[in-house]
Design an enzyme around this catalytic site. Structure first.
Site, short mmCIF file in Angstrom:
data_model
loop_
_atom_site.label_atom_id
_atom_site.label_comp_id
_atom_site.label_asym_id
_atom_site.label_seq_id
_atom_site.Cartn_x
_atom_site.Cartn_y
_atom_site.Cartn_z
N LYS A 63 0.80 -1.23 0.00
CA LYS A 63 0.00 0.00 0.00
C LYS A 63 0.84 1.28 0.00
CE LYS A 63 -2.06 -0.60 3.74
NZ LYS A 63 -2.00 0.16 4.94
N ARG A 66 -9.80 2.33 8.93
CA ARG A 66 -9.38 0.98 9.27
C ARG A 66 -10.50 0.20 9.95
NH1 ARG A 66 -3.71 1.55 9.10
NH2 ARG A 66 -2.60 -0.40 9.40
N ARG A 77 10.83 -5.86 5.56
CA ARG A 77 10.61 -4.44 5.27
C ARG A 77 11.59 -3.55 6.03
NH1 ARG A 77 4.73 -2.14 5.19
NH2 ARG A 77 4.56 -3.04 7.26
N ARG A 82 10.66 -1.46 11.48
CA ARG A 82 9.60 -0.92 12.33
C ARG A 82 9.40 -1.80 13.56
NH1 ARG A 82 4.56 0.32 8.45
NH2 ARG A 82 3.56 -0.78 10.15
N ARG A 110 -1.32 -8.01 13.60
CA ARG A 110 -1.83 -6.98 12.69
C ARG A 110 -2.69 -7.60 11.59
NH1 ARG A 110 3.57 -4.66 11.03
NH2 ARG A 110 2.41 -3.68 9.35
#
Ligand code: ADP
Ligand code: ZN
Length: 205
Positions: free
Chosen positions: A13, A88, A122, A152, A163
């Protein structure tokens, strides 16, 4: 044009959002980036949000909705924006619908069981929001601004799994919500970055 981009954590995204914003000269409004910036700056909001984010939970609606309202009230959003990470859940979608009209809701459809690996690899830039995978940034530096890239706090495997669960329970139902409103455009998110971008551009035509 007011655009929403939706997709599971790790669906790409943020990467696609940055490409769309560059091509269409739209501000990239990412609630995740805004929250991480608040944490980095040590604001009261950042302090309140951090524990939720580190656990892979949603930050409470009151906090995120206030953050979002303030951001889209800024002048650069007057002629349109791209929302990434908001709404969300159903409550956030209702509130958003009361403030602005959404022209297109892009949905990056992905294979949920491949996403945990993507998140683990990531690397992100906390300064400008750029994100890439570890193998594509051997020097560990942001391609956009030169800052060191970091992992992160919420990209640890246990947190990623949480998540994904939160996404399935709260956010995935919004696909049907925007479909019913007639603004949904679904794109196959399991292709290369370039192919996903091309499919998005075709959907925006
Ligand atoms: P991703 O989509 O890859 O999970 P984001 O950067 O969009 O990453 O979000 C990271 C975290 O920030 C979320 O797990 C959540 O804790 C918090 N967050 C971001 N946007 C929202 C939102 N609209 N409502 C509640 N929490 C949010
Ligand atoms: Zn950067």
């Amino acid at each position: 044009m007011n655009i929403i981009i939706m997709g599971a954590p790790g669906s790409g995204k943020g990467t696609q959002a940055a490409l769309i914003c560059k091509a269409h000269d739209l501000p990239h409004v990412s609630t995740g980036d805004l929250l991480r910036k608040n944490i980095a700056d040590g604001t009261e909001l950042g302090k309140q949000a951090k524990a939720f984010m580190d656990a892979g939970k949603l930050v409470p609606d009151e906090l995120v909705i206030a953050l979002l309202k303030n951001r889209i009230a800024e002048t650069d959003c007057k002629n349109g924006f791209l929302l990434d990470g908001f709404p969300r859940n159903a409550k956030q979608a209702e509130v958003l619908g009361g403030i602005v009209d959404i022209d297109v809701a892009l949905y990056l459809e992905t294979d949920l069981d491949k996403l945990a690996d993507r998140a683990a690899n990531r690397r992100v830039c906390l300064k400008c929001g750029y994100s890439t995978s570890a193998d594509k940034a051997p020097d560990g530096k942001c391609k956009e601004c030169g800052e060191p890239l970091v992992i992160r706090d919420d990209d640890k495997r246990e947190v990623v799994e949480n998540r994904l669960k939160v996404y399935a329970a709260n956010t995935a139902p919004l696909v049907e919500y925007y479909k019913a409103k007639g603004v949904l455009k679904t794109v196959d998110g399991m292709q290369s970055i370039e192919a996903v971008n091309a499919a998005i551009e075709a959907a925006l035509k």
